[in-house]
Design an enzyme around this catalytic site. Structure first.
Site, short mmCIF file in Angstrom:
data_model
loop_
_atom_site.label_atom_id
_atom_site.label_comp_id
_atom_site.label_asym_id
_atom_site.label_seq_id
_atom_site.Cartn_x
_atom_site.Cartn_y
_atom_site.Cartn_z
N LYS A 124 44.66 11.21 -63.55
CA LYS A 124 45.79 11.87 -62.89
C LYS A 124 45.95 13.25 -63.46
CE LYS A 124 49.08 10.64 -59.95
NZ LYS A 124 48.94 9.53 -58.97
N1 GLU Z 1 47.93 10.17 -55.52
C1 GLU Z 1 47.61 8.96 -54.83
C2 GLU Z 1 47.93 7.76 -55.69
O1 GLU Z 1 48.75 7.81 -56.57
C3 GLU Z 1 46.19 8.97 -54.29
C4 GLU Z 1 45.12 9.10 -55.32
C5 GLU Z 1 43.73 9.31 -54.71
O2 GLU Z 1 43.57 9.18 -53.51
O3 GLU Z 1 42.84 9.60 -55.49
O4 GLU Z 1 47.43 6.69 -55.46
#
Ligand code: GLU
Length: 435
Positions: A124
């Site tokens: 993240k």
């Molecule tokens: N930000 C989204 C999540 O928390 C998508 C992450 C992604 O598609 O890599 O799942």
């Protein structure tokens, strides 16, 4: 002398770290992890391995503002785990981003990918900034410099960002372009959630909300509830909340309340969700001033007498302060980490079915995986194909989590953690520890 001024009057990072008035999200993750680890009788060394982020990158991001002055931002990228594959996870731009939050979100990505069976690890990223107070040019320069600083971290086989809170397809396009300029060729598989014209997938934008709808219907079936006799409240009207509300309404549910940062909007006869989406689009991204509803507070929304509650805003919304007042029978967590561990206990003892974040909002990363596959093949699927595969995958994941919860006599949340952690621990066992 701008240099002297920065040194003496301001700290290096101009957005001060907020003091949290709620639970530490990484601690929230660890508390759930501990319960699952005990059930799995996880080896203590593996326990340490799996809760420890593999890499934490903190990078100073200077941006020339429109007024010509330089402002410094703090950029973060946490790679939590790469055992199942390249790491995957969104990037958020928000004033309260901090390292503990990003570490928690990265770990949740690891378990989320494992729960829905996509071959990625978890990561993240975030930049502590307030994009609402920045021009498009400033956001673009911030995005490009953050990407350039992390150029050796990202890559289609290494670490693949995606949208998250306050980031979108345009921002992914800037990441794609910056990365491609450095690597001297267009690398569209380096990000997901980008515009379709640049190699994005049909259905990616709606995927998280769609997944929330699919697992909510699956839970309703198990609970013997009928969509056309059920009411829904949705906290948050961004990409996840608005689409979940729209699709649940399409399935026959009556969506009686939604909220955004301007407050809550309630109509006992049901809201016209599409009209509200159109309103937001024409009203600078906000529901402020929407007339066809009564105004309610955020707390009132969470404790409304509804059948289904979808928290789709941010962390720590359902806490020990309000959990006992929640009347919904099903909570489908569109956001990451909206419920604290203390609230879990209260909801469990009140018999509320909580579809946990690492299952409920996994539709986004599932279609991110489809997008990455399409980019690498240079062959793009129809919307129908994407949606069919997404629905199948979410249904299957829901059933797997439900069965695990029954088998160990635990909540769906702990069932999901058990499934996810078991998969990653088994893969780790197979790979072994190098060294
Ligand atoms: N930000 C989204 C999540 O928390 C998508 C992450 C992604 O598609 O890599 O799942």
């Amino acid at each position: 002398m701008p240099f002297k001024r920065n040194l003496h009057e301001r700290s290096v990072y101009q957005e001060p770290a907020p003091i949290r008035d709620h639970d530490d999200p990484f601690q929230s993750m660890v508390e759930r992890f501990d319960i699952a680890a005990e059930i799995l009788e996880l080896d203590p060394g593996f326990y340490e391995y799996l809760i420890t982020p593999s890499r934490v990158h903190i990078t100073a991001v200077p941006v020339v503002q429109d007024n010509g002055r330089v402002k410094m931002y703090e950029g973060i990228r946490v790679i939590h785990n790469e055992v199942l594959g390249p790491s995957k996870g969104g990037i958020r731009f928000a004033p309260d981003v901090d390292i503990d939050e990003v570490k928690a979100l990265a770990a949740w990505m690891t378990w989320k990918c494992a729960v829905v069976g996509v071959p990625f690890g978890g990561a993240k990223g975030g930049v502590r900034c307030n994009p609402r107070e920045m021009s498009a040019g400033e956001v673009e320069r911030l995005t490009r410099r953050y990407t350039a600083n992390l150029i050796d971290v990202f890559g289609p086989d290494r670490d693949i960002p995606a949208p998250d809170m306050n980031t979108n397809a345009q921002i992914m396009a800037w990441i794609l372009d910056t990365y491609s300029m450095h690597s001297r060729r267009t690398e569209n598989a380096v990000v997901t959630g980008k515009p379709i014209l640049l190699g994005g997938s049909a259905g990616r934008k709606e995927a998280t909300g769609r997944g929330v709808m699919t697992v909510t219907l699956a839970a309703m079936e198990r609970e013997g509830m009928r969509p056309d006799q059920s009411t829904v409240a949705v906290q948050g009207f961004g990409n996840v909340g608005s689409i979940a509300a729209l699709l649940l309404a399409e399935q026959g549910c009556k969506v009686v309340a939604v909220s955004d940062i301007s407050g809550g909007y309630y109509n006992a006869d049901g809201l016209d969700v599409q009209a509200m989406i159109d309103y937001v689009e024409a009203n600078k991204g906000s529901l402020e001033g929407y007339q066809q509803a009564d105004k309610i507070s955020n707390d009132e929304l969470l404790t409304l007498d509804v059948d289904v509650l979808v928290p789709a805003a941010k962390e720590d919304q359902i806490t020990k302060q309000n959990a006992a007042d929640i009347q919904a029978r099903i909570i489908a967590e569109g956001a990451n980490g909206p419920t604290t561990p203390a609230a879990d206990d209260i909801l469990n003892s009140n018999g509320v079915v909580v579809i946990p974040d690492i299952l409920a909002n996994a539709g986004g990363v599932t279609v991110s995986y489809f997008e990455w596959v399409q980019d690498r093949q240079g062959y793009f699927w129809t919307l129908d194909r994407v949606n069919r595969r997404l629905d199948r995958s979410m249904r299957q994941a829901f059933d797997n989590v439900y069965d695990a919860a029954e088998q160990y006599d635990v909540s769906l949340r702990i069932g999901a953690y058990v499934l996810g952690i078991d998969k990653v621990a088994t893969a780790l066992q197979m790979r072994g520890i190098y060294g």
